[in-house]
Design an enzyme around this catalytic site. Structure first.
Site, PDB file in Angstrom:
ATOM      1  N   ARG A 148      -1.848   1.398   0.123  1.00 61.34           N
ATOM      2  CA  ARG A 148      -1.221   0.176   0.612  1.00 61.34           C
ATOM      3  C   ARG A 148      -0.320  -0.419  -0.467  1.00 61.34           C
ATOM      4  O   ARG A 148      -0.468  -0.124  -1.657  1.00 61.34           O
ATOM      5  CB  ARG A 148      -2.286  -0.852   1.005  1.00 61.34           C
ATOM      6  CG  ARG A 148      -3.260  -0.399   2.082  1.00 61.34           C
ATOM      7  CD  ARG A 148      -4.319  -1.463   2.311  1.00 61.34           C
ATOM      8  NE  ARG A 148      -5.268  -1.100   3.364  1.00 61.34           N
ATOM      9  CZ  ARG A 148      -6.433  -0.492   3.141  1.00 61.34           C
ATOM     10  NH1 ARG A 148      -6.788  -0.169   1.902  1.00 61.34           N
ATOM     11  NH2 ARG A 148      -7.246  -0.208   4.144  1.00 61.34           N
ATOM     12  N   LYS A 172      -9.265  -2.928   0.033  1.00 58.06           N
ATOM     13  CA  LYS A 172      -9.712  -4.202   0.583  1.00 58.06           C
ATOM     14  C   LYS A 172     -11.185  -4.428   0.267  1.00 58.06           C
ATOM     15  O   LYS A 172     -11.974  -3.488   0.202  1.00 58.06           O
ATOM     16  CB  LYS A 172      -9.497  -4.226   2.103  1.00 58.06           C
ATOM     17  CG  LYS A 172      -8.020  -4.257   2.517  1.00 58.06           C
ATOM     18  CD  LYS A 172      -7.880  -4.348   4.022  1.00 58.06           C
ATOM     19  CE  LYS A 172      -6.426  -4.493   4.441  1.00 58.06           C
ATOM     20  NZ  LYS A 172      -6.269  -4.581   5.900  1.00 58.06           N
ATOM     21  N   HIS A 237       4.594   0.237   4.411  1.00 56.79           N
ATOM     22  CA  HIS A 237       3.538   0.652   5.336  1.00 56.79           C
ATOM     23  C   HIS A 237       3.992   1.806   6.233  1.00 56.79           C
ATOM     24  O   HIS A 237       3.154   2.574   6.728  1.00 56.79           O
ATOM     25  CB  HIS A 237       3.085  -0.539   6.181  1.00 56.79           C
ATOM     26  CG  HIS A 237       1.592  -0.609   6.330  1.00 56.79           C
ATOM     27  ND1 HIS A 237       0.732  -0.817   5.264  1.00 56.79           N
ATOM     28  CD2 HIS A 237       0.792  -0.462   7.418  1.00 56.79           C
ATOM     29  CE1 HIS A 237      -0.517  -0.815   5.699  1.00 56.79           C
ATOM     30  NE2 HIS A 237      -0.511  -0.600   6.995  1.00 56.79           N
ATOM     31  N   ARG A 240       2.893   4.839   4.559  1.00 63.05           N
ATOM     32  CA  ARG A 240       1.450   5.034   4.761  1.00 63.05           C
ATOM     33  C   ARG A 240       1.193   5.648   6.143  1.00 63.05           C
ATOM     34  O   ARG A 240       0.398   6.583   6.281  1.00 63.05           O
ATOM     35  CB  ARG A 240       0.725   3.694   4.621  1.00 63.05           C
ATOM     36  CG  ARG A 240      -0.784   3.719   4.860  1.00 63.05           C
ATOM     37  CD  ARG A 240      -1.354   2.349   4.498  1.00 63.05           C
ATOM     38  NE  ARG A 240      -2.669   2.092   5.055  1.00 63.05           N
ATOM     39  CZ  ARG A 240      -3.821   2.440   4.470  1.00 63.05           C
ATOM     40  NH1 ARG A 240      -3.793   3.101   3.330  1.00 63.05           N
ATOM     41  NH2 ARG A 240      -4.985   2.134   5.024  1.00 63.05           N
ATOM     42  N   HIS A 263     -10.059   3.142   5.417  1.00 64.82           N
ATOM     43  CA  HIS A 263     -10.434   2.384   6.607  1.00 64.82           C
ATOM     44  C   HIS A 263     -11.954   2.190   6.641  1.00 64.82           C
ATOM     45  O   HIS A 263     -12.711   3.094   6.272  1.00 64.82           O
ATOM     46  CB  HIS A 263      -9.993   3.110   7.878  1.00 64.82           C
ATOM     47  CG  HIS A 263      -8.524   3.027   8.137  1.00 64.82           C
ATOM     48  ND1 HIS A 263      -7.844   3.899   8.961  1.00 64.82           N
ATOM     49  CD2 HIS A 263      -7.581   2.162   7.674  1.00 64.82           C
ATOM     50  CE1 HIS A 263      -6.564   3.577   9.000  1.00 64.82           C
ATOM     51  NE2 HIS A 263      -6.387   2.534   8.226  1.00 64.82           N
ATOM     52  N   TYR A 272      -3.714   6.991  15.050  1.00 62.94           N
ATOM     53  CA  TYR A 272      -2.783   8.062  14.683  1.00 62.94           C
ATOM     54  C   TYR A 272      -2.884   9.263  15.613  1.00 62.94           C
ATOM     55  O   TYR A 272      -1.980  10.087  15.662  1.00 62.94           O
ATOM     56  CB  TYR A 272      -3.023   8.503  13.234  1.00 62.94           C
ATOM     57  CG  TYR A 272      -2.704   7.406  12.251  1.00 62.94           C
ATOM     58  CD1 TYR A 272      -1.390   7.031  11.988  1.00 62.94           C
ATOM     59  CD2 TYR A 272      -3.717   6.709  11.592  1.00 62.94           C
ATOM     60  CE1 TYR A 272      -1.099   6.002  11.107  1.00 62.94           C
ATOM     61  CE2 TYR A 272      -3.431   5.686  10.707  1.00 62.94           C
ATOM     62  CZ  TYR A 272      -2.123   5.336  10.473  1.00 62.94           C
ATOM     63  OH  TYR A 272      -1.822   4.317   9.607  1.00 62.94           O
TER      64      TYR A 272
END
Length: 291
Positions: A148, A172, A237, A240, A263, A272
């Site tokens: 990211r 994150k 992004h 990504r 994730h 995806y």
């Protein structure tokens, strides 16, 4: 009083949950917008009812704010009021009856493999300056690892293991993951470090040796991707998304892609598969005699 309560909450997120500076800034922006809405009526955050929040949602919608952005602001308020409830500042949580607004599902925007080949074909021209190699490194970090933007900006030299060809990324909620580095990226890091005339705690820096910031990377990415693509949105992004889509198209396991992207659940990665299905349809139409 409202601002004081928000400041305590932000400090809690920083110290207790150890959120990144960019995430903290997003929380702060959302909450300050909410305080601006409360200000004309002199309303306190620990006294409002759900009707006030619904009125804010209507005001946001009337301003043309997209539903996805509204939902992000609602998520901020939900976390904020859970915090106030735990502290005993509110007894009735006004967010309990508030639901997320409906959003249309959009597939991730990505570049075709041929377009990415064009990007890096242009980059194969020998680079001799720090700035040229840095630009090339940013593009390859984003596309070659799928990290990211926030992770790229916070990346330090200590997180790069050139001998093992891996990156240790802090994602994150301070979650760490290890990402393999392609050989071309390893060579780029070595060349970049040899040319870097500055001392910095961060790997990627500006022309003046200062820490990178989001707009700097966004402008850089848009400049190079704009030379090969006519997509309206050309952001970090997108690289990504391209990374994940190209891995899936070439047979990578969905769970492996989930881990590489950082994730928290498989549902976030499954989007995806829709792009991959479009690729399969395209191949079918081109190859099957009855298509």
């Amino acid at each position: 009083m409202n601002r004081e309560v928000v400041n305590f909450f932000l400090k809690h997120l920083q110290v207790e949950r150890r959120l990144s500076p960019l995430t903290l800034r997003s929380y702060e922006i959302d909450l300050l917008q909410f305080l601006d809405f409360l200000a004309p009526e002199n309303l306190l955050v620990n006294q409002i009812k759900s009707q006030t929040i619904r009125a804010w949602l209507v005001a946001l919608s009337n301003q043309g704010i997209q539903n996805r952005s509204i939902n992000r602001k609602l998520a901020t308020l939900r976390t904020f009021y859970k915090y106030l409830q735990r502290r005993g500042d509110v007894t009735d949580n006004p967010m309990q009856t508030i639901r997320m607004v409906k959003t249309s599902k959009t597939l991730p925007t990505y570049l075709r493999e041929s377009e990415m080949e064009q990007v890096f074909a242009q980059q194969e021209i020998p680079k001799n300056t720090f700035e040229e190699v840095r630009d090339q490194l940013v593009l390859m970090l984003l596309y070659g690892t799928g990290m990211r933007l926030a992770e790229l900006i916070q990346l330090t030299p200590q997180q790069v293991n050139l001998s093992a060809k891996t990156l240790r990324v802090i994602g994150k909620r301070n979650k760490e993951r290890i990402i393999p580095m392609p050989t071309i990226l390893v060579d780029l890091v070595k060349q970049y470090q040899a040319l870097n005339p500055f001392q910095s705690q961060y790997l990627v820096i500006t022309d003046k040796g200062e820490p990178c910031y989001p707009m700097f990377v966004q402008r850089l990415v848009k400049k190079y991707l704009g030379e090969v693509s006519t997509l309206e949105k050309l952001s970090p992004h997108v690289l990504r998304h391209s990374y994940a889509t190209h891995l899936l198209n070439r047979g990578a396991d969905l769970n492996a892609i989930k881990e590489l992207l950082g994730h928290s659940n498989l549902a976030a990665t499954q989007v995806y598969t829709h792009n991959s299905m479009e690729k399969l349809k395209e191949i079918y139409i081109q190859a099957h005699p009855k298509a």
